[in-house]
Design a protein around this motif. Structure first.
Motif, PDB file in Angstrom:
ATOM      1  N   ALA A  67     -17.219 -17.284  14.769  1.00 54.90           N
ATOM      2  CA  ALA A  67     -17.982 -18.029  13.769  1.00 54.90           C
ATOM      3  C   ALA A  67     -18.858 -17.122  12.916  1.00 54.90           C
ATOM      4  O   ALA A  67     -19.355 -17.540  11.872  1.00 54.90           O
ATOM      5  CB  ALA A  67     -18.860 -19.078  14.459  1.00 54.90           C
ATOM      6  N   SER A  68     -19.060 -15.873  13.346  1.00 52.58           N
ATOM      7  CA  SER A  68     -19.899 -14.940  12.581  1.00 52.58           C
ATOM      8  C   SER A  68     -19.559 -13.518  12.974  1.00 52.58           C
ATOM      9  O   SER A  68     -18.945 -13.268  14.019  1.00 52.58           O
ATOM     10  CB  SER A  68     -21.389 -15.210  12.838  1.00 52.58           C
ATOM     11  N   PHE A  69     -19.976 -12.571  12.120  1.00 49.70           N
ATOM     12  CA  PHE A  69     -19.787 -11.166  12.473  1.00 49.70           C
ATOM     13  C   PHE A  69     -20.893 -10.311  11.882  1.00 49.70           C
ATOM     14  O   PHE A  69     -21.593 -10.729  10.942  1.00 49.70           O
ATOM     15  CB  PHE A  69     -18.407 -10.647  12.059  1.00 49.70           C
ATOM     16  N   ASN A  70     -21.055  -9.129  12.444  1.00 48.59           N
ATOM     17  CA  ASN A  70     -22.108  -8.199  12.070  1.00 48.59           C
ATOM     18  C   ASN A  70     -21.481  -6.820  11.840  1.00 48.59           C
ATOM     19  O   ASN A  70     -20.777  -6.300  12.709  1.00 48.59           O
ATOM     20  CB  ASN A  70     -23.142  -8.153  13.203  1.00 48.59           C
ATOM     21  N   VAL A  71     -21.713  -6.232  10.672  1.00 46.75           N
ATOM     22  CA  VAL A  71     -21.238  -4.894  10.346  1.00 46.75           C
ATOM     23  C   VAL A  71     -22.463  -4.003  10.156  1.00 46.75           C
ATOM     24  O   VAL A  71     -23.382  -4.358   9.417  1.00 46.75           O
ATOM     25  CB  VAL A  71     -20.386  -4.888   9.064  1.00 46.75           C
ATOM     26  N   TYR A  72     -22.475  -2.843  10.819  1.00 45.93           N
ATOM     27  CA  TYR A  72     -23.625  -1.964  10.689  1.00 45.93           C
ATOM     28  C   TYR A  72     -23.241  -0.533  11.049  1.00 45.93           C
ATOM     29  O   TYR A  72     -22.145  -0.276  11.571  1.00 45.93           O
ATOM     30  CB  TYR A  72     -24.792  -2.433  11.560  1.00 45.93           C
ATOM     31  N   ILE A  73     -24.146   0.391  10.756  1.00 49.29           N
ATOM     32  CA  ILE A  73     -23.961   1.789  11.111  1.00 49.29           C
ATOM     33  C   ILE A  73     -24.912   2.108  12.254  1.00 49.29           C
ATOM     34  O   ILE A  73     -26.113   1.812  12.165  1.00 49.29           O
ATOM     35  CB  ILE A  73     -24.241   2.731   9.922  1.00 49.29           C
ATOM     36  N   GLN A  74     -24.396   2.716  13.298  1.00 51.61           N
ATOM     37  CA  GLN A  74     -25.207   3.014  14.483  1.00 51.61           C
ATOM     38  C   GLN A  74     -25.348   4.531  14.658  1.00 51.61           C
ATOM     39  O   GLN A  74     -24.381   5.279  14.514  1.00 51.61           O
ATOM     40  CB  GLN A  74     -24.565   2.401  15.725  1.00 51.61           C
ATOM     41  N   ARG A  75     -26.551   4.958  14.949  1.00 49.67           N
ATOM     42  CA  ARG A  75     -26.814   6.365  15.266  1.00 49.67           C
ATOM     43  C   ARG A  75     -26.421   6.607  16.721  1.00 49.67           C
ATOM     44  O   ARG A  75     -26.999   6.019  17.633  1.00 49.67           O
ATOM     45  CB  ARG A  75     -28.287   6.698  15.049  1.00 49.67           C
ATOM     46  N   THR A  76     -25.441   7.478  16.930  1.00 45.27           N
ATOM     47  CA  THR A  76     -24.920   7.721  18.271  1.00 45.27           C
ATOM     48  C   THR A  76     -24.906   9.216  18.566  1.00 45.27           C
ATOM     49  O   THR A  76     -24.829  10.042  17.655  1.00 45.27           O
ATOM     50  CB  THR A  76     -23.494   7.166  18.409  1.00 45.27           C
ATOM     51  N   PRO A  77     -24.954   9.596  19.842  1.00 48.57           N
ATOM     52  CA  PRO A  77     -24.927  11.025  20.191  1.00 48.57           C
ATOM     53  C   PRO A  77     -23.524  11.602  20.053  1.00 48.57           C
ATOM     54  O   PRO A  77     -22.522  10.912  20.250  1.00 48.57           O
ATOM     55  CB  PRO A  77     -25.393  11.029  21.647  1.00 48.57           C
ATOM     56  N   THR A  78     -23.460  12.880  19.736  1.00 45.67           N
ATOM     57  CA  THR A  78     -22.162  13.544  19.576  1.00 45.67           C
ATOM     58  C   THR A  78     -21.570  13.959  20.916  1.00 45.67           C
ATOM     59  O   THR A  78     -20.361  14.174  21.022  1.00 45.67           O
ATOM     60  CB  THR A  78     -22.303  14.787  18.681  1.00 45.67           C
ATOM     61  N   VAL A  79     -22.418  14.110  21.927  1.00 41.63           N
ATOM     62  CA  VAL A  79     -21.964  14.442  23.286  1.00 41.63           C
ATOM     63  C   VAL A  79     -22.716  13.567  24.269  1.00 41.63           C
ATOM     64  O   VAL A  79     -23.697  12.891  23.912  1.00 41.63           O
ATOM     65  CB  VAL A  79     -22.193  15.939  23.618  1.00 41.63           C
ATOM     66  N   LEU A  80     -22.273  13.564  25.506  1.00 40.70           N
ATOM     67  CA  LEU A  80     -22.910  12.767  26.536  1.00 40.70           C
ATOM     68  C   LEU A  80     -24.332  13.257  26.780  1.00 40.70           C
ATOM     69  O   LEU A  80     -24.577  14.451  26.983  1.00 40.70           O
ATOM     70  CB  LEU A  80     -22.103  12.843  27.831  1.00 40.70           C
ATOM     71  N   VAL A  81     -25.267  12.334  26.743  1.00 40.17           N
ATOM     72  CA  VAL A  81     -26.662  12.681  26.987  1.00 40.17           C
ATOM     73  C   VAL A  81     -26.848  13.000  28.470  1.00 40.17           C
ATOM     74  O   VAL A  81     -26.411  12.247  29.347  1.00 40.17           O
ATOM     75  CB  VAL A  81     -27.589  11.531  26.562  1.00 40.17           C
ATOM     76  N   ASN A  82     -27.500  14.119  28.716  1.00 39.79           N
ATOM     77  CA  ASN A  82     -27.737  14.551  30.086  1.00 39.79           C
ATOM     78  C   ASN A  82     -29.206  14.953  30.229  1.00 39.79           C
ATOM     79  O   ASN A  82     -29.729  15.732  29.437  1.00 39.79           O
ATOM     80  CB  ASN A  82     -26.827  15.734  30.438  1.00 39.79           C
ATOM     81  N   HIS A  83     -29.861  14.413  31.228  1.00 41.16           N
ATOM     82  CA  HIS A  83     -31.304  14.625  31.376  1.00 41.16           C
ATOM     83  C   HIS A  83     -31.657  16.100  31.488  1.00 41.16           C
ATOM     84  O   HIS A  83     -32.637  16.561  30.884  1.00 41.16           O
ATOM     85  CB  HIS A  83     -31.814  13.874  32.608  1.00 41.16           C
ATOM     86  N   GLN A  84     -30.865  16.867  32.214  1.00 37.04           N
ATOM     87  CA  GLN A  84     -31.196  18.264  32.452  1.00 37.04           C
ATOM     88  C   GLN A  84     -30.707  19.190  31.344  1.00 37.04           C
ATOM     89  O   GLN A  84     -31.446  20.055  30.866  1.00 37.04           O
ATOM     90  CB  GLN A  84     -30.605  18.715  33.789  1.00 37.04           C
ATOM     91  N   ASP A  85     -29.460  19.022  30.934  1.00 33.52           N
ATOM     92  CA  ASP A  85     -28.852  19.981  30.010  1.00 33.52           C
ATOM     93  C   ASP A  85     -28.905  19.582  28.547  1.00 33.52           C
ATOM     94  O   ASP A  85     -28.926  20.439  27.661  1.00 33.52           O
ATOM     95  CB  ASP A  85     -27.386  20.214  30.407  1.00 33.52           C
ATOM     96  N   CYS A  86     -28.876  18.284  28.287  1.00 33.31           N
ATOM     97  CA  CYS A  86     -28.792  17.845  26.879  1.00 33.31           C
ATOM     98  C   CYS A  86     -29.465  16.482  26.718  1.00 33.31           C
ATOM     99  O   CYS A  86     -28.799  15.459  26.548  1.00 33.31           O
ATOM    100  CB  CYS A  86     -27.327  17.790  26.447  1.00 33.31           C
ATOM    101  N   PRO A  87     -30.789  16.438  26.747  1.00 33.92           N
ATOM    102  CA  PRO A  87     -31.485  15.147  26.662  1.00 33.92           C
ATOM    103  C   PRO A  87     -31.545  14.567  25.254  1.00 33.92           C
ATOM    104  O   PRO A  87     -31.783  13.371  25.085  1.00 33.92           O
ATOM    105  CB  PRO A  87     -32.890  15.487  27.169  1.00 33.92           C
ATOM    106  N   ASN A  88     -31.304  15.407  24.222  1.00 32.87           N
ATOM    107  CA  ASN A  88     -31.409  14.929  22.843  1.00 32.87           C
ATOM    108  C   ASN A  88     -30.402  15.662  21.969  1.00 32.87           C
ATOM    109  O   ASN A  88     -30.754  16.523  21.170  1.00 32.87           O
ATOM    110  CB  ASN A  88     -32.827  15.128  22.318  1.00 32.87           C
ATOM    111  N   PRO A  89     -29.107  15.310  22.082  1.00 36.46           N
ATOM    112  CA  PRO A  89     -28.069  16.022  21.322  1.00 36.46           C
ATOM    113  C   PRO A  89     -28.089  15.655  19.842  1.00 36.46           C
ATOM    114  O   PRO A  89     -28.808  14.741  19.419  1.00 36.46           O
ATOM    115  CB  PRO A  89     -26.776  15.542  21.983  1.00 36.46           C
ATOM    116  N   ALA A  90     -27.275  16.369  19.084  1.00 40.03           N
ATOM    117  CA  ALA A  90     -27.105  16.036  17.660  1.00 40.03           C
ATOM    118  C   ALA A  90     -26.506  14.631  17.536  1.00 40.03           C
ATOM    119  O   ALA A  90     -25.830  14.142  18.444  1.00 40.03           O
ATOM    120  CB  ALA A  90     -26.201  17.060  16.993  1.00 40.03           C
ATOM    121  N   SER A  91     -26.769  13.994  16.422  1.00 39.04           N
ATOM    122  CA  SER A  91     -26.321  12.618  16.237  1.00 39.04           C
ATOM    123  C   SER A  91     -25.123  12.532  15.305  1.00 39.04           C
ATOM    124  O   SER A  91     -24.861  13.437  14.510  1.00 39.04           O
ATOM    125  CB  SER A  91     -27.459  11.763  15.669  1.00 39.04           C
TER     126      SER A  91
END
Length: 319
Positions: A67-91
């Motif tokens: 009955a409805s739909f939503n189209v949008y752009i989402q900011r997502t990480p380029t690699v898996l986020v990892n607390h120790q090695d990569c807590p804030n990767p490029a988007s």
């Protein structure tokens, strides 16, 4: 994250997006997306190659529950986020289509998902509700088998920096002096961000009958025996009257029908103005061909822009 939310690119995509036939725009250009806080009947999510409300609308149309739909752009990480090695990767940017089994009537609040130090946010979010069947005067966007009749008629599915031939279209009979690309913005009538453009340079002066041109075509998703209306918008730049023409060609009664307009041939058909050309035809196959021919004669140059190619089944029962 702030730069992502403030992106003028996302703003233009959402603001200039054409509302798909059979749907009405409920919310435009939000920094949020529909979720379970405001929607209970979630159906599916599709990840797209571009910001494409038409594609998302097709997914909704093809679902009897949607009955409805939503189209949008989402900011997502380029690699898996990892607390120790990569807590804030490029988007990176992901184009998302979500469909729901209920109308969207409540505006969603701003969303933010914290994944360690990485923030997932949304931008350019447009929400559409399906129009009740009693409000429609004609069958639009989908053919008898539920699929769109024409693909990428608004020329919004491509990255202008990476492509010159629009997705879904074929370009043939190209003169050596023709180059293709996209122009921005699209039609000033109801166009989107881009339109297809062809630059036709003056032909070789040594030719006895100098000419230049090309054909852009597409096999449509038609249903034999169904009546259709085809329309498109075009614009040309050369003020020399009558040197160029644009022809809308379509299958008609086992032959090929044509509607032709010469540059500057009548009032309203003037340079630098978006002009609409229309025709009707009865489909004779499941893949009738639509062809747009641009032809220039003499030692002239021209730029032809094309946008909003629409092919709609005609509902004979509509009042």
């Amino acid at each position: 994250m702030e730069a992502f939310l403030a992106s003028e690119t996302w703003n233009e995509m959402a603001t200039n997006a054409t509302t798909p036939d059979g749907y009405e725009l409920k919310f435009r250009n939000l920094h949020s997306w529909l979720g379970t806080l405001v929607m209970q009947d979630y159906l599916d999510t599709i990840y797209m190659e571009s910001f494409d409300p038409q594609l998302c609308a097709s997914a909704c149309t093809n679902s009897s529950e949607c009955a409805s739909f939503n189209v949008y752009i989402q900011r997502t990480p380029t690699v898996l986020v990892n607390h120790q090695d990569c807590p804030n990767p490029a988007s990176s940017s992901t184009y998302v289509c979500s469909i729901f089994g209920e109308r969207a009537d409540v505006e969603p609040h701003a969303n933010e998902i914290d994944w360690e130090d990485f923030q997932i946010v949304g931008a350019g979010s447009n929400v559409y509700n399906k129009v009740a069947s009693s409000k429609r005067s004609t069958i639009k966007s989908a053919s008898c088998n539920g699929a769109p009749v024409v693909r990428n008629g608004g020329f919004e599915m491509d990255s202008p920096s990476q492509s010159t031939v629009p997705t879904g279209w074929n370009i043939t009979s190209v003169a050596p002096t023709v180059a293709f690309g996209f122009t921005k913005p699209g039609s000033t009538n109801e166009g989107g961000t881009y339109a297809f453009v062809a630059n036709l340079l003056a032909p070789d002066p040594s030719m006895s009958d100098p000419s230049t041109g090309f054909i852009i075509s597409q096999d449509l998703n038609t249903c034999p025996g169904q009546d259709y209306e085809v329309a498109m918008e075009y614009r040309f730049d050369d003020p020399a009257s009558g040197n160029c023409s644009i022809t809308l060609g379509y299958t008609f009664d086992d032959t090929f029908g044509m509607t032709t307009r010469a540059s500057g041939d009548e009032d309203g058909n003037k340079p630098h103005t978006w002009i609409t050309i229309r025709a009707t035809f009865k489909a004779v196959s499941a893949k009738d061909t639509l062809a747009i021919l641009v032809d220039c004669r003499g030692r002239v140059w021209n730029n032809y822009s094309i946008d909003n190619v629409v092919v709609e089944p005609i509902d004979e029962t509509a009042s």
